[in-house]
Design a protein around this motif. Structure first.
Motif: not given
Length: 301
Positions: A249-256
């Motif tokens: 979830q963190t990786a996706a949040a930083v990406l988004g």
């Protein structure tokens, strides 16, 4: 007589030369005399060679000759002449400049190992001088031109990157700093591409830990490259496969947050949603900490 200072004489005195019982000369004495003669001859030859290595022409004349060779595109000959100047007149004003120009001539001739060796010698003997950034530029350029594709060994890429970073940190106002910036980006992009290639290989074979380590390197060390978006998406995928959902979830949040229009973010968002999750950053995650260490301007994919 072999030369002005080298003389070998041998006198034979039949009355004093030792003889065996049968009247023949002693083989031992003859052998010793031949060995001595050989040693003297070798010493003379060494003296002659050493003298020949010194050119008595004035240093400015030799410099002009080497410069003319450079202008004519005779780079190897120019390098040899610059090195001869350095050997013959090591304390002349022209000698120091000749050392770095020999490296440049070797580089222009495509003799990268020789160029690197000459330029490294200059950086050791004359650090901080006006031509020091030029010497580092030659070393970096030689390694840069020898770089291989992402699927090959990246030793030359790393060495080139080191040299360009030296130019940026030690000589930020030099004429080579701007080009160093561009080449740093190319080197880092190449290194990131290799990490991504290996990471995809591991991911395809479900070696998720190995894949994460590769993608982590891209996110931590090569954030300014074009590969970081995919690296964050692959981290989302790998962590989901391992069941480490908070990191996914963190990786996706930083990406988004940084690349909201990226196709990689859309894929990561869909992957999380398929498991009833949404992007959510954990400030204690290594991903958040690594990203905040070097802010990046987002781009669309």
């Amino acid at each position: 007589m072999l030369s002005g200072s080298c003389k070998v004489t041998r006198e034979r005195n039949e009355s004093t030369e030792p003889r065996m019982r049968n009247g023949t000369p002693s083989r031992l004495l003859t052998g010793l005399m031949m060995a001595c003669a050989t040693a003297v001859l070798a010493g003379c030859a060494s003296s002659i060679d050493s003298t020949a290595a010194i050119n008595s022409d004035p240093p400015d004349k030799m410099y002009g000759q080497a410069d003319a060779m450079m202008s004519a595109g005779k780079f190897e000959a120019a390098a040899a002449k610059f090195e001869e100047l350095d050997r013959s007149h090591p304390y002349s004003p022209e000698a120091r400049r000749a050392m770095v120009l020999a490296a440049y001539a070797y580089y222009k001739a495509g003799k990268f190992p020789e160029a690197i060796a000459s330029a490294e010698r200059y950086t050791v003997m004359h650090p901080g001088t006006k031509d020091a950034p030029f010497a580092h530029h030659i070393i970096g350029s030689a390694y840069f031109d020898d770089m291989k594709g992402a699927n090959r060994d990246q030793g030359a890429t790393r060495k080139a990157l080191d040299q360009f970073k030296i130019i940026k940190t030690r000589y930020p106002d030099s004429t080579y700093a701007e080009q160093a910036d561009n080449r740093i980006r190319i080197c880092e992009d190449t290194l990131a591409a290799q990490e991504m290639e290996v990471g995809r290989y591991y991911l395809k074979r479900k070696n998720y830990v190995g894949a994460i380590n590769r993608f982590k390197t891209v996110v931590s060390d090569y954030q300014t490259t074009n590969h970081v978006e995919e690296a964050l998406a692959r981290l989302t995928e790998s962590y989901m496969a391992l069941g480490v959902k908070e990191e996914a979830q963190t990786a996706a949040a930083v990406l988004g947050y940084n690349f909201p229009q990226s196709k990689w973010y859309k894929d990561s968002y869909a992957l999380l949603q398929s498991d009833g999750l949404a992007p959510r950053e954990d400030s204690g995650s290594w991903i958040s900490k690594a990203w905040k260490a070097l802010p990046v301007v987002g781009s669309s994919g």
